[in-house]
Scaffold this motif. Structure first.
Motif, PDB file in Angstrom:
ATOM      1  N   LEU A 129       0.827  -1.210   0.000  1.00 25.13           N
ATOM      2  CA  LEU A 129       0.000   0.000   0.000  1.00 25.13           C
ATOM      3  C   LEU A 129       0.860   1.259   0.000  1.00 25.13           C
ATOM      4  O   LEU A 129       0.480   2.282  -0.581  1.00 25.13           O
ATOM      5  N   GLN A 130       2.016   1.189   0.635  1.00 27.99           N
ATOM      6  CA  GLN A 130       2.930   2.327   0.612  1.00 27.99           C
ATOM      7  C   GLN A 130       3.452   2.567  -0.804  1.00 27.99           C
ATOM      8  O   GLN A 130       3.567   3.713  -1.264  1.00 27.99           O
ATOM      9  N   ARG A 131       3.752   1.469  -1.509  1.00 29.71           N
ATOM     10  CA  ARG A 131       4.238   1.581  -2.894  1.00 29.71           C
ATOM     11  C   ARG A 131       3.203   2.220  -3.805  1.00 29.71           C
ATOM     12  O   ARG A 131       3.546   2.958  -4.728  1.00 29.71           O
ATOM     13  N   VAL A 132       1.922   1.913  -3.559  1.00 25.96           N
ATOM     14  CA  VAL A 132       0.862   2.401  -4.462  1.00 25.96           C
ATOM     15  C   VAL A 132       0.106   3.583  -3.846  1.00 25.96           C
ATOM     16  O   VAL A 132      -1.010   3.884  -4.244  1.00 25.96           O
ATOM     17  N   ARG A 133       0.754   4.234  -2.852  1.00 26.19           N
ATOM     18  CA  ARG A 133       0.198   5.439  -2.219  1.00 26.19           C
ATOM     19  C   ARG A 133      -1.191   5.218  -1.624  1.00 26.19           C
ATOM     20  O   ARG A 133      -2.096   6.030  -1.769  1.00 26.19           O
ATOM     21  N   GLY A 134      -1.353   4.068  -0.975  1.00 29.09           N
ATOM     22  CA  GLY A 134      -2.580   3.788  -0.233  1.00 29.09           C
ATOM     23  C   GLY A 134      -3.756   3.348  -1.084  1.00 29.09           C
ATOM     24  O   GLY A 134      -4.863   3.186  -0.557  1.00 29.09           O
ATOM     25  N   LYS A 135      -3.548   3.129  -2.365  1.00 27.14           N
ATOM     26  CA  LYS A 135      -4.662   2.750  -3.244  1.00 27.14           C
ATOM     27  C   LYS A 135      -4.889   1.242  -3.153  1.00 27.14           C
ATOM     28  O   LYS A 135      -4.293   0.458  -3.879  1.00 27.14           O
ATOM     29  N   LYS A 136      -5.798   0.836  -2.268  1.00 34.92           N
ATOM     30  CA  LYS A 136      -6.012  -0.595  -2.051  1.00 34.92           C
ATOM     31  C   LYS A 136      -6.633  -1.281  -3.271  1.00 34.92           C
ATOM     32  O   LYS A 136      -6.539  -2.500  -3.423  1.00 34.92           O
ATOM     33  N   ASN A 137      -7.261  -0.517  -4.164  1.00 27.96           N
ATOM     34  CA  ASN A 137      -7.856  -1.098  -5.378  1.00 27.96           C
ATOM     35  C   ASN A 137      -6.941  -0.953  -6.591  1.00 27.96           C
ATOM     36  O   ASN A 137      -7.405  -1.027  -7.736  1.00 27.96           O
ATOM     37  N   TYR A 138      -5.661  -0.771  -6.355  1.00 26.00           N
ATOM     38  CA  TYR A 138      -4.697  -0.500  -7.424  1.00 26.00           C
ATOM     39  C   TYR A 138      -4.692  -1.598  -8.491  1.00 26.00           C
ATOM     40  O   TYR A 138      -4.544  -1.325  -9.678  1.00 26.00           O
ATOM     41  N   LEU A 139      -4.874  -2.858  -8.078  1.00 25.12           N
ATOM     42  CA  LEU A 139      -4.814  -3.991  -9.006  1.00 25.12           C
ATOM     43  C   LEU A 139      -6.198  -4.540  -9.361  1.00 25.12           C
ATOM     44  O   LEU A 139      -6.311  -5.502 -10.116  1.00 25.12           O
ATOM     45  N   LYS A 140      -7.220  -3.931  -8.828  1.00 28.02           N
ATOM     46  CA  LYS A 140      -8.569  -4.497  -8.902  1.00 28.02           C
ATOM     47  C   LYS A 140      -9.103  -4.592 -10.328  1.00 28.02           C
ATOM     48  O   LYS A 140      -9.857  -5.507 -10.665  1.00 28.02           O
TER      49      LYS A 140
END
Length: 599
Positions: A129-140
């Motif tokens: 989540l740190q890598r994607v700036r907190g975007k939990k749906n980054y891979l969704k």
């Protein structure tokens, strides 16, 4: 198609289903002509918890238990004077996401399997989540899943980073990954000598490594998690012959179906059309909504997942899923850890499913008071009122909160406890928690599918749905008509159907005509204002659980009055007060002087 041959016994062709769950393993053998269960053997599975939040299993222990269940079920057939030669196929269904890594050259596990509800991967999830700036749906948009402890990819990543033997086996090209279906099928088909390394689309869709559209492993996802493709199994449909049992009393029998347990339940309850939904309540609670060939990307916390694919050339059906981590497990925890007795549940179960004369549900009017542990339904309004006044709310976020928030740092809490709170009230609150969480899922579903017909009926199943009062409570607190097929194992029924289709022993029409069990119907007895009042209180409690870990160690502690002496506010206000009073006095003096001619 034919259901039996002249050489078969009076029951015709048989299909066995091996189910590997979270707390038990069982083998059921069905008569395909009417889905009658001829024999069943069940054995418990032991989970290990070496540290707080860890849930793991010994893979070889799971395999030995599965083999025992299979062999004992066959022995039971012989005792019943039914020939095991009548078994034409075996199906497999399993708890999803539990992750196994093993050495393909020796068959030895590289470490214990990590359970689906294990939270040891929180640091891995936090780093992602740190890598994607907190975007939990980054891979969704690719895999249909948010970044969460639950799914297999983060478990594999943890194993690679923390178990030396895993990285060594990967470097030496000896490592193999699988969910429980892959592990069991690999062992059944010969293990190190001849084992077939496969999984099906439903289990693969829970790894965060499969592309939902192509139903293949996605190179981008594998690179993102730094997981090599070479350790992954081949993805196949849910209904085809994967291989043949290599040894034992069923040697040579084809393994003809493989599904994750929740998708198998959707199939077993015949939710085959778009817009149909089922809810399974066991260790956790899962709601699946069939969206046919359409992949719906949820904006409200639901998962996009594969529902089933019947045959290698069959269409892939998709679903929206709401996942609730703890249902039966939370009730078991209360009884085990807090030593709560079963009296409250038994009194509710014994109340039946009928309505009281005034139309009130006795199941929701049965909140046990401190002075009356076994309720008498002379005045149902009294019990509804006492339920409200008791005010116990239990939020079982033991391993984070799944749908619709996906907050891995959330923790469970209990609210409204007084010296008069009884064990029955706490158990009742745990059952209410299941129903409120289902409502959260259904509300998310309505928001994600605004143009779809409103859901008015839900098909339910699972071990906890054997309790009539829980099903009635679920209907009351969600305002839905519920149908409960009279089978305790809808997932095994779905795996049996898939195996029958693969071997051409069954067709969908035959199954619908001969194998669908009768149903029990539950209608709501609550009005919307009663439901909404209870749900508002639930949401307030959930908000506190979600923010339980929102304060870091570096944050200042926020105390009442900021931690200062309350009197300091009075003292601090004195200079301002003096200024106001003195200014007013000067104005008054100036007016007096002006009137006396001094101006």
């Amino acid at each position: 198609m034919s259901g039996s041959s002249g050489s078969r016994s009076k029951f015709g062709s048989l299909i066995g289903v091996l189910y590997v769950g979270h707390s038990s393993c069982k083998c059921l053998i069905y008569a395909t002509r009417n889905a009658e269960v001829l024999t069943c053997h069940e054995s418990p599975l032991e989970s290990l918890s070496p540290q707080s939040g860890w849930v793991e299993f010994e893979p070889l222990g799971i395999w030995k238990t599965a083999r025992l269940c299979l062999e004992t079920a066959v022995q039971n057939l012989i005792i019943l004077d039914i020939s095991p030669l009548d078994i034409v196929a075996i199906g497999v269904c399993n708890q999803r996401e539990t992750t196994v890594l093993w050495d393909r050259t020796t068959g030895e596990p590289l470490c214990n399997a990590i359970g689906w509800c294990d939270t040891r991967t929180s640091a891995v999830v936090g780093g992602i989540l740190q890598r994607v700036r907190g975007k939990k749906n980054y891979l969704k948009s690719v895999c249909g899943l948010p970044v969460s402890n639950c799914f297999s990819a983060v478990k594999i990543r943890w194993m690679i980073e923390n178990v030396e033997a895993v990285q060594e086996a990967i470097d030496d090209d000896r490592a193999a990954f699988g969910t429980l279906d892959s592990w069991i099928i690999w062992m059944l088909t010969g293990g190190p000598e001849a084992g077939i390394h496969v999984t099906d689309v439903t289990n693969a869709s829970r790894t965060m490594l499969m592309n939902l559209e192509t139903c293949d492993w996605d190179e981008r996802l594998c690179r993102f998690f730094r997981i090599p493709n070479k350790i992954l199994p081949e993805i196949r449909s849910c209904s085809e012959v994967y291989g043949y049992i290599n040894d034992g009393p069923l040697s040579g029998i084809p393994i003809a179906s493989c599904l994750g347990d929740q998708q198998a339940a959707l199939l077993g309850q015949m939710c085959l059309k778009a817009g149909q939904a089922n809810c399974t309540i066991d260790e956790g609670t899962f709601v699946l909504f069939n969206t046919a060939q359409e992949i719906i990307d949820s904006d409200h916390g639901l998962l996009s997942t594969v529902a089933y694919q019947l045959g290698a050339r069959g269409d892939v059906f998709y679903a929206l899923e709401g996942a609730i981590a703890h249902a039966g497990s939370s009730i078991a925890w209360l009884k085990r850890t807090l030593a709560l007795d079963q009296a409250g549940c038994e009194s509710l179960n014994n109340s039946g499913t009928g309505l009281l004369p005034d139309g009130t549900s006795p199941l929701l009017a049965s909140f046990c008071s401190a002075s009356s542990p076994v309720p008498q339904y002379n005045d149902p309004k009294t019990f509804v009122g006492s339920s409200t006044r008791a005010g116990v709310i239990f939020v079982p976020a033991f391993s984070g909160y799944y749908t619709p928030y996906w907050r891995y740092k959330a923790r469970g809490m209990m609210f409204g406890i007084t010296l008069q709170t009884t064990p029955q009230q706490i158990l009742f609150a745990a059952h209410e928690a299941i129903c409120h969480q289902v409502r959260e899922v259904l509300e998310s579903l309505a928001k994600d599918c605004p143009t779809w017909p409103r859901l008015t009926k839900l098909i339910v199943g699972g071990d906890l749905c054997e309790q009539p009062f829980l099903v009635q409570m679920l209907s009351d607190l969600n305002g839905l008509l519920l149908e409960r097929p009279q089978t305790s194992t809808p997932a095994c029924l779905g795996a049996m159907l898939a195996a029958g289709l693969a071997t051409e022993i069954l067709s969908i029409d035959q199954f619908r005509q001969n194998c669908v069990p009768p149903i029990d119907v539950f209608n709501t007895a609550y009005n919307s204002s009663q439901r909404d009042m209870k749900f508002r209180r639930w949401k307030m409690a959930v908000d506190r659980c979600l923010n339980f870990d929102s304060v870091s160690e570096s944050d200042p502690v926020k105390l009442i009055y900021g931690g200062r002496d309350p009197d300091s506010y009075v003292r601090c206000s004195i200079p301002g007060s003096v200024f106001i009073v003195s200014s007013f006095a000067l104005v008054v003096v100036a007016q007096l002087l002006k009137q006396n001619g001094f101006g």
